[in-house]
Motif scaffolding. Structure first.
Motif, PDB file in Angstrom:
ATOM      1  N   VAL A  51       0.864  -1.223   0.281  1.00  0.00           N
ATOM      2  CA  VAL A  51      -0.040  -0.069   0.022  1.00  0.00           C
ATOM      3  C   VAL A  51       0.947   1.450  -0.064  1.00  0.00           C
ATOM      4  O   VAL A  51       2.059   1.192   0.686  1.00  0.00           O
ATOM      5  N   CYS A  52       0.377   1.998  -0.800  1.00  0.00           N
ATOM      6  CA  CYS A  52       1.028   3.578  -0.671  1.00  0.00           C
ATOM      7  C   CYS A  52       0.028   4.474  -0.488  1.00  0.00           C
ATOM      8  O   CYS A  52      -1.182   4.496  -1.111  1.00  0.00           O
ATOM      9  N   ASP A  95       8.590   7.473  -0.546  1.00  0.00           N
ATOM     10  CA  ASP A  95       8.812   7.494  -1.796  1.00  0.00           C
ATOM     11  C   ASP A  95       9.187   6.275  -2.729  1.00  0.00           C
ATOM     12  O   ASP A  95       8.938   5.185  -2.167  1.00  0.00           O
ATOM     13  N   GLY A  96       9.801   6.519  -3.758  1.00  0.00           N
ATOM     14  CA  GLY A  96      10.001   5.201  -4.892  1.00  0.00           C
ATOM     15  C   GLY A  96       8.963   4.977  -5.854  1.00  0.00           C
ATOM     16  O   GLY A  96       9.187   4.083  -6.607  1.00  0.00           O
ATOM     17  N   HIS A  97       7.676   5.529  -5.609  1.00  0.00           N
ATOM     18  CA  HIS A  97       6.627   5.323  -6.691  1.00  0.00           C
ATOM     19  C   HIS A  97       7.132   6.008  -7.959  1.00  0.00           C
ATOM     20  O   HIS A  97       6.798   5.443  -9.153  1.00  0.00           O
ATOM     21  N   ARG A  98       7.703   6.894  -7.999  1.00  0.00           N
ATOM     22  CA  ARG A  98       8.250   7.727  -9.054  1.00  0.00           C
ATOM     23  C   ARG A  98       9.823   7.908  -9.387  1.00  0.00           C
ATOM     24  O   ARG A  98      10.224   8.610 -10.082  1.00  0.00           O
ATOM     25  N   SER A  99      10.665   7.171  -8.233  1.00  0.00           N
ATOM     26  CA  SER A  99      11.787   7.812  -8.138  1.00  0.00           C
ATOM     27  C   SER A  99      12.667   6.542  -7.323  1.00  0.00           C
ATOM     28  O   SER A  99      11.888   5.726  -6.814  1.00  0.00           O
ATOM     29  N   ILE A 106      15.048  13.188   0.260  1.00  0.00           N
ATOM     30  CA  ILE A 106      13.735  12.655   0.172  1.00  0.00           C
ATOM     31  C   ILE A 106      12.667  13.628   0.146  1.00  0.00           C
ATOM     32  O   ILE A 106      12.545  14.764   0.922  1.00  0.00           O
ATOM     33  N   GLN A 107      11.807  13.471  -0.915  1.00  0.00           N
ATOM     34  CA  GLN A 107      10.474  14.416  -0.973  1.00  0.00           C
ATOM     35  C   GLN A 107       9.533  14.138  -0.070  1.00  0.00           C
ATOM     36  O   GLN A 107       8.632  15.112  -0.022  1.00  0.00           O
ATOM     37  N   GLY A 108       9.205  13.037   0.186  1.00  0.00           N
ATOM     38  CA  GLY A 108       8.011  12.678   1.214  1.00  0.00           C
ATOM     39  C   GLY A 108       6.862  12.666   0.284  1.00  0.00           C
ATOM     40  O   GLY A 108       5.726  13.065   0.718  1.00  0.00           O
TER      41      GLY A 108
END
Length: 265
Positions: A50-51, A90-94, A180-182
């Motif tokens: 889940v995100c 993060d990690g969804h787009r990065s 980290i952008q959060g």
């Protein structure tokens, strides 16, 4: 009004007030599972879980969650296979992710091993000696990740709630990592990569872990907004070259949604 119309009106009123009509989700009991159609669902080659995303103009600075280490169904048939359970940002787009969790692996002798780790991807992960948390199947592991100093520093705590052992690690931006952008908070089961000296990254054979239960999952923003899993994006895992998904996700509903299960199919 005729007698027949009066009777029909009374019966309709009784039906509308009776339990034969489904209650709205907000009144559901905490043990009920929502169908995947209720949420945004996508299929990936390496993530299940889940995100969530923060409100506009805000960013996540804290994420916390607990997962229960699984009892592997058939270790003797799962040698050389692994799965990773983690909490992070993060990690969804990065590829730049601040995360921490536990790897579950079955060795050539059929022994199940749990290893705690922290990582500021794409830098290499740090793995910890098994005695730090002394983990076993059925233990509840709480992971808390905090972002500090505009995303250039972080702090991570892993707590084995079943025996009270904990480890804390400070994190600092270095190497090829970025702040980290959060933009997302995540609770994930991963089919992770293994770096080979000659052939680059390959997927580790994915472990049939049975079911992993996540609970008490929340994230907070830089403006103090605390969010649960009421509006999640769900990931289901389908490894490359496989025609069907190998995991599913069940969100636990109720007032204050904070848990879900990841099931290996």
């Amino acid at each position: 009004m005729s007698f027949m119309l009066l009777v029909a009106s009374i019966l309709l009123t009784m039906a509308l007030n009776s339990s034969i009509f489904p209650l709205p989700i907000t009144n559901a009991q905490p043990t009920r599972s929502l169908t995947a159609r209720t949420h945004h669902v996508s299929t990936t080659e390496n993530w299940a879980g889940v995100c969530i995303h923060p409100p506009q103009t805000e960013r996540f600075t804290r994420v916390i969650g607990t997962f229960t280490l699984p009892h592997v169904p058939d270790p003797s048939f799962s040698t050389g296979k692994e799965a990773s359970f983690w909490v992070g940002f993060d990690g969804h787009r990065s590829d730049h992710i601040l995360q921490a969790g536990v790897d579950c692996a079955v060795d050539k002798s059929g022994n199940v091993k749990f290893t705690a780790w922290t990582e500021w991807s794409p830098e290499k992960a740090t793995f910890y000696d098994a005695t730090r948390l002394d983990m076993a199947a059925g233990d509840q592991i709480e992971v808390e990740v905090n972002v500090l100093e505009q995303g250039t520093e972080g702090s991570i705590t892993l707590l084995n709630k079943s025996n009270g052992k904990a480890l804390t690690q400070s994190m600092r931006l270095q190497g090829g990592a970025q702040p980290i952008q959060g933009e997302q908070a995540e609770w994930i089961v991963e089919n992770h990569d293994l770096a080979l000296p000659t052939s680059g990254f390959v997927k580790v054979p994915f472990l049939n872990f049975g079911t992993v239960a996540f609970s008490d999952c929340y994230a907070s923003t830089d403006k103090g907004t605390k969010m649960d899993l009421s509006q999640p994006s769900i990931y289901r895992l389908r490894p490359k070259g496989i025609n069907s998904k190998v995991t599913d996700v069940d969100i636990v509903s109720g007032r204050g949604i904070s848990g879900f299960n990841v099931r290996h199919l």
